[in-house]
Design an enzyme around this catalytic site. Structure first.
Site, short mmCIF file in Angstrom:
data_model
loop_
_atom_site.label_atom_id
_atom_site.label_comp_id
_atom_site.label_asym_id
_atom_site.label_seq_id
_atom_site.Cartn_x
_atom_site.Cartn_y
_atom_site.Cartn_z
N LYS A 53 0.85 -1.21 0.00
CA LYS A 53 0.00 0.00 0.00
C LYS A 53 0.88 1.24 0.00
CE LYS A 53 -3.85 -2.42 2.09
NZ LYS A 53 -4.54 -2.84 3.30
N GLN A 97 -4.84 -1.72 9.45
CA GLN A 97 -4.69 -3.02 8.79
C GLN A 97 -5.30 -4.12 9.66
OE1 GLN A 97 -3.31 -3.52 5.65
NE2 GLN A 97 -4.06 -5.61 5.92
N ASP A 120 -11.25 2.61 3.84
CA ASP A 120 -11.69 1.23 3.62
C ASP A 120 -13.21 1.17 3.45
OD1 ASP A 120 -9.69 -0.68 3.38
OD2 ASP A 120 -9.37 -0.87 5.54
#
Ligand code: NAP
Length: 282
Positions: A53, A97, A120
């Protein structure tokens, strides 16, 4: 013989477009969009995802910061950190994460993120927005699937779409997005009776099950479009999707490979979300 939907190539093309937009953003506002990724603990797969990422951000000119916290971090200090980042105008996107170490309530952490910075798109506000169709940020994997379909010229309107899997991060939002594009959507799961009777009449199948080679040629109809979200590591260390690629290749009209299909799109959509979040916040 199926057309192979090349997620790597499509993703590369979108990243070029994002890079151009980021350059425009920087010249207009004098600063780059920024993403902060928090990783707790040493899970090796998570470490790889986070590195990917950060590298992808760098490629397109998005500023990224990775905050690494020890395995024994407690929930309240993680929430405090997120609250601090929520208040920082230099942070446009926040991503924690997953999975988190045992003892930390993932739901609490996800809900601590400011919905405008929730790149997200997992928090309740963003989920509600996805369902109603009034959204800015979309969960990265389903958004990536929609973009793959669109850029491959595959029409969803009026099609029978079967989503196998009903997780909050893939299956459920996937069904909503296909419905928004006027697909007729069936969602199947582990309690579905006679799964093959559903998949066999599908024009488009999205498989998000987590079982290698689960969808086989006898479960699809001739000319189906097969989108494979699954990423499964086999005993010999290879990555395999949820769809039996070799078995279905002759019968399907189009198919995504694993790796190189949906996977690269997920990170690309994260970049897109970060840029969108930054534009909205300005
Ligand atoms: P998940 O949370 O484990 O959900 C799996 C879903 O599959 C559940 O809804 C489950 O049903 C259903 N299922 C399990 N066995 C089944 C069966 N025999 N028949 C029908 N349905 C069955 O997994 P996920 O997070 O959605 O991920 C799914 C896969 O996608 C995994 O391989 C994951 O690694 C991969 N993934 C890839 C990306 C990417 O970037 N490409 C992103 C996210 C996930 P129940 O609800 O009834 O249990």
């Amino acid at each position: 013989m199926a057309m192979i939907i090349d997620g790597k190539a499509i993703s590369g093309q979108i990243r070029e477009e994002i890079k151009e937009k980021v350059t425009g953003f920087i010249s207009k506002y004098g600063k780059a969009p920024s993403l902060t990724v928090i990783i707790v603990g040493e899970d090796p797969a998570s470490q790889v995802y986070v590195r990917n990422k950060a590298r992808a951000c760098e490629q397109v000119g998005i500023r990224s910061e990775v905050i690494r916290l020890p395995e024994d971090t407690d929930e309240s200090s993680l929430v405090s950190l997120i609250e601090k980042l929520n208040g920082e105008s230099g942070v446009n996107g926040i991503l924690v994460q997953l999975p988190l170490p045992r003892g930390i309530d993932e739901k609490k952490i996800i809900l601590a993120i400011d919905p405008k910075k929730d790149v997200d798109a997992f928090c309740y506000e963003n989920v509600g927005r996805i369902l109603t169709g009034d959204y800015d940020l979309l969960p990265c994997t389903p958004a990536g699937v929609m973009e793959l379909l669109r850029r491959s010229g595959i029409e969803v309107c009026g099609k029978d779409c079967v989503v196998v899997g009903r997780s909050n991060i893939v299956g459920k939002p996937m069904a909503a997005l296909l419905m928004h594009k006027n697909g007729t959507v069936t969602v199947c799961h582990s309690k579905t009776a006679d799964l093959a009777s559903h998949t066999r009449r599908a024009d488009i199948i999205v498989a998000a099950v987590g079982k290698p080679g689960f969808i086989t040629a006898d479960m699809i109809k001739e000319g189906a479009v097969l989108i494979d979200v699954g990423i499964n590591r086999t005993a010999d260390g290879k990555l395999k999707g949820d769809i039996d690629f070799d078995g279905c290749f002759e019968k399907a009209a189009a198919i995504t490979p694993v790796p190189g299909g949906v996977g690269p799109m997920t990170v690309t959509m994260l970049l897109q979300n970060t840029l969108k979040a930054a534009e909205k916040q300005i």
